[in-house]
Design an enzyme around this catalytic site. Structure first.
Site, PDB file in Angstrom:
ATOM      1  CG  HIS A 147      -2.208   0.798   1.233  1.00 45.98           C
ATOM      2  ND1 HIS A 147      -2.955   1.531   0.668  1.00 45.98           N
ATOM      3  CD2 HIS A 147      -1.470   2.154   2.370  1.00 45.98           C
ATOM      4  CE1 HIS A 147      -3.411   2.720   0.866  1.00 45.98           C
ATOM      5  NE2 HIS A 147      -2.591   3.299   1.967  1.00 45.98           N
ATOM      6  N   GLY A 185       2.647   5.135   4.524  1.00 44.72           N
ATOM      7  CA  GLY A 185       1.888   5.764   5.536  1.00 44.72           C
ATOM      8  C   GLY A 185       0.080   5.072   5.566  1.00 44.72           C
ATOM      9  N   GLY A 239      -5.363   7.645   4.395  1.00 39.95           N
ATOM     10  CA  GLY A 239      -5.829   8.625   5.060  1.00 39.95           C
ATOM     11  C   GLY A 239      -5.069  10.107   5.418  1.00 39.95           C
ATOM     12  CE  LYS A 277      -0.624   5.542   1.314  1.00 40.66           C
ATOM     13  NZ  LYS A 277      -1.306   6.303   2.532  1.00 40.66           N
ATOM     14  CG  ASP A 285      -5.299   2.230  -3.391  1.00 40.98           C
ATOM     15  OD1 ASP A 285      -4.969   2.145  -2.226  1.00 40.98           O
ATOM     16  OD2 ASP A 285      -5.827   1.538  -3.285  1.00 40.98           O
ATOM     17  NE  ARG A 318      15.563  20.150  15.134  1.00 40.92           N
ATOM     18  CZ  ARG A 318      15.615  21.309  16.109  1.00 40.92           C
ATOM     19  NH1 ARG A 318      15.462  20.642  17.067  1.00 40.92           N
ATOM     20  NH2 ARG A 318      15.196  22.580  15.692  1.00 40.92           N
TER      21      ARG A 318
END
Length: 311
Positions: free
Chosen positions: A140, A155, A158, A161, A179, A245
């Site tokens: 996915h 991810g 919803g 992406k 998808d 970071r």
């Protein structure tokens, strides 16, 4: 490896001309990406014969056969075609003789020809079959081509992406699949992603529905396949989470035994995902070309501390 590729697909892809139209190709399948030139077999040596490969007859084999007597030639053809080989392909527009066609029809072995030179044809078939027969999985996610870098966006459902992919397309980048991403392991260092036939060029946007990217943005906005060079995982922003970071240490995600560099990107309102993905792709290209911004900053800090220590 994959289960196999139908011979009729190879014929269509390579634009082969058939000399045996009465041979049924419906159930003939090629299961290995390698090619065999049957020079030894045409001399009568069949030990270690790779009969599951496509057999290619080039100029060398063709000229050899022209020196063989008709009686001996029929013996060779009968023994050769007694094996359940997928097919025989003549290159350089060379044509099989009547005896070979007779045995081919008798044994139901298809014979084709191509105008390509032998080495050119073999390289093209092997390259294509390596992709089609490579080990594969479906995951996915969304795969986009950003500045030539294949970026796999992953991810939870919803999280945004598809929206990020749509913004990237508007900025001139190309969609491979939304998808569902079909991943093939072409080599120990190369993963190739593509879309299932049924969802190719479509994006699902919640609240709007299905969008045809190719129709809306043109053929330049999509591509069929793309190497997977970088993975970006989108996740909800958590104030208690420590995020990288500097980027001195690289994280990886593994698919089919191959490792791909992975970045975890926290999502919160106001963050422009398309620009972040673009920046990640450019930064990845810089690293491949030998420049690492994080290491350069670290080097400057160390040099500055060294100067202060000397002072």
């Amino acid at each position: 490896m994959g289960k196999g590729v139908k011979l009729c697909e190879i014929v269509k892809r390579m634009e082969l001309t058939s000399f045996t139209p009465d041979v049924n190709l419906e159930h003939k399948i090629v299961t290995v990406p390698d090619i065999n030139r049957p020079a030894l077999q045409l001399t009568g040596y069949f030990d270690y014969f790779d009969d599951d490969r496509i057999q290619v007859i080039g100029y060398v084999e063709y000229t050899y056969l022209s020196t063989v007597s008709a009686k001996r030639k029929r013996e060779v053809y009968n023994n050769f075609l007694d094996y359940d080989i997928p097919c025989i392909v003549f290159t350089r527009d060379l044509k099989p003789d009547v005896a070979l066609l007779e045995f081919a029809n008798e044994h139901q072995i298809p014979i084709f020809s191509t105008s390509k030179h032998t080495s050119e044809f073999m390289a093209e078939v092997i390259r294509w079959l390596n992709v089609r027969l490579a080990p594969r999985i479906s995951i996915h996610g969304v795969l986009v081509d950003v500045y030539g870098v294949g970026v796999l966006i992953m991810g939870e459902s919803g999280i945004g992406k598809s929206e990020a992919a749509l913004e990237l397309i508007k900025r001139g980048h190309r969609l491979v699949t939304d998808d569902v991403v079909e991943i093939r392991k072409v080599s120990d260092v190369t993963l190739v992603g593509s879309a299932p036939d049924i969802t190719r060029h479509f994006i699902e946007l919640r609240g709007i529905g299905i969008v045809d990217v190719k129709s809306m943005f043109g053929v330049q906005s999509v591509r069929e396949t793309q190497n997977i060079d970088l993975v970006i995982t989108l996740e909800e922003w958590k104030s208690t989470m420590e995020y990288d970071r500097l980027g001195l240490d690289e994280n990886y995600m593994e698919f089919l035994g191959n490792k791909v560099i992975c970045h975890n990107i926290p999502i919160r309102p106001g963050r422009n995902l398309a620009i972040i993905v673009e920046s990640a792709a450019v930064n990845h290209r810089q690293k491949k070309m030998g420049y690492n911004a994080a290491q350069e900053l670290y080097k400057r800090v160390q040099e500055n501390l060294s100067k202060k220590g000397d002072a």
